[in-house]
Design a protein around this motif. Sequence first.
Motif: not given
Lengths: 462, 287
Positions: A49, A51-54, B282-283, B286
């Motif tokens: 993922r 798009d959810l990278a830390l 979260e998305l 962002r």
Amino acid sequence: MSASTGAIRQSRVSRGAALARLALRIGGRYLARSPRLLFASVERRGELRHDLALRSADEVAEELGSMKGVLMKLGQMASYIYEDMPATFRASMSRLQQKAPPMTPALAASVIVAELGAPPDQVFAEWDPLPFAAASIGQVHRAITHDGRAVAVKVQYPGIARSITSDLRNVGLLRRIVGAAFPGLDTRSLVDELGDRLQEEVDYVREAESQELFARYYDGHAFIGVPHVVAELSTSRVLTSELVSGASFDELLGWDQQERDLAAETIHRFVFRSLYRLHAFNGDPHPGNYLFHRGGRVTFLDFGLTKLFTEDDLAPLIDAVRFLVFDKDYEAFRAALERAGFLRAGAPVPTSVVVDRFGQFYGTVLQDAAMTITPAYASAIVRRFFDARGPLAPYSDVPRAYVIMQRINLGLYAVLGSLNATANWRRIAEEIWPFRNGPPSTPIGEAEAAWLSKKTEKVLKN
Amino acid sequence: MDTARLSPLEPLARAYRRAVPEHPADDGLFGPRSIVWRVNRDRCFPLAGMRSLMVQALHPLAMAGVAEHSTWRRDPFGRLAATSSYLLTTTYGDTASALAAAAWVRKIHTHVRGVDAETGLPYSAEDPALLLWVHAAMVESIITVVQRYGRALDDGDADRYVAEMVRFAEIVGVPTADVPTTVASLREHIESVGLRQVTPAARDAIGIVLDAPDLDDDMRELWRDLGQVAVGTLPEWAREMYGFDAPPAELMEREPVRQLLGALDLAFESLPGVLEARQRIELRTRA
């Protein structure tokens, strides 16, 4: 050895050598490829993922710190050895295992800077900023070194080592939680042993040493491959090793049964040879840690959970095999299990029950005949292993030293079962058991014998 | 943990799934860049929630309204889920859902009135002073607990949070001008409320919060520890009113408390839909 058996062995060995050369040619197809082609052939996994990278160490801490990473890992380990786990829990564990997102390219690069002193595009001639695989506490990037080698670079999440160390120190909380999740398990030895292994897993220097131990031992083996570590590009948080391209376990499942049987034999040989001859166990039987090549060659990855055994650790296990399988001395078999700590001494249970319950774990080696390890057979073994209702349950334990071994044993059955693999496992085991030193029983065994004799020659020369 | 043991948390998970929309019409009352969005999903919310209840219960009329008109005693986790659902919907829902939730609460409040047996005073849930008490106790508890055990929240952001949360009080009927906009004025307001005392109803309620029924033994132990930590975060006057001892200092240290919260949070996240709801939030932050 008589002259005639010596001759037979000799011809077997030379046949084996020819086979080994053939296998090397097959394997050589991979080795001969240019690093660039190899680099390109290892594809990025789609399901990460990004798009959810830390983005920061703080986000890593939020995602995996404060017990979360440790508990996910303990849960995953315990799930191998605890079959009575409710299906709902199993499902949620697997959901959580897929969860840890990758690092952003910038965060991963910052780890390389901190560990190797310069940004990845300077440390390496070529660097793929997006990881191609997830690792338990990090991720794996492909790269090409300045001297032209294609490598896999495992990069650890920043701050995770410190937080795991601190979390593992809170044993009181861990035992309570593991005890709640796995009622009936001896949580003390489980948490202590798995905690120790997890603590070691965060230190990539240790993993590099284990991996090199295996890589050096299996050097030149036609069917077992372990990538060498690139020491000068490895630290306690970065582990660089040779990049290998191969088919995944899922792809192997699509190959024909003969390929699957060969792969299963190689895995079986790797596990037993490593234990009985190298005294080392790679404790992560996850199918994701294998890469498969046509003709039975398997590459083994990820040595973070390696456990080394002493002669004393192994002696009662070897005795148990000998007494049960060969001497059929059941009282001695029982005594060996008691010495190993699997069975409490003086348990008020007839020896016939002990033989019946524990004997099943030797089911693949009791008869000198071909046998198929079906999925049903594998899951029956695993299920009965921790049968809380069995007559022996109150007196059975897994001693600390063997927790990891049980884990891989059961993992091994699961893997062989899903391959529906057939072989004469007894003959293969006899080749490897140090008290038997049996002759090669399959083409892979002959290649192995050839490799061994070459290895011995080398040792004698040096 | 086995999900059967987590069944009391199931309504809470359902609230999470439903309150965080998959296709919101707009960014709602606060928006993805707000401090409210950041703070209201902090993993230490179970602790903040416990502390809120303990402070809120010390107003006899607020307590009477809850004790005499709510099903909380029969179903404390259902009640907790309803409150959480309201907070999550007004935070992450679109404007229409947030306002609809607030309208529903106001409608229920019209029926919540009576006379408190302990003080003999009449009460109404529509009373702006009571609504402000409940708001102030909650917001101050969130700030206190998040600053101590949550993700970094400096004093400036804490003030911004209090100011943004004015909207939260407005929609249930507190006049905007009455709502404190800084942490300091919020605390001042709480200390200025004269009618603060512990009633039998409050003792009863907090007893249930600290030792929740229906929890499996192992979960229960963790929950009790969390309750002790919540007690330790109370202002001294509140702790003394209840007659609770200050918990030992080592129980209150940040690291072990975060470990306890992390373990609970992992169990919670393993319930279906929770992780996905969090990922949706979260998305959007962002985007």
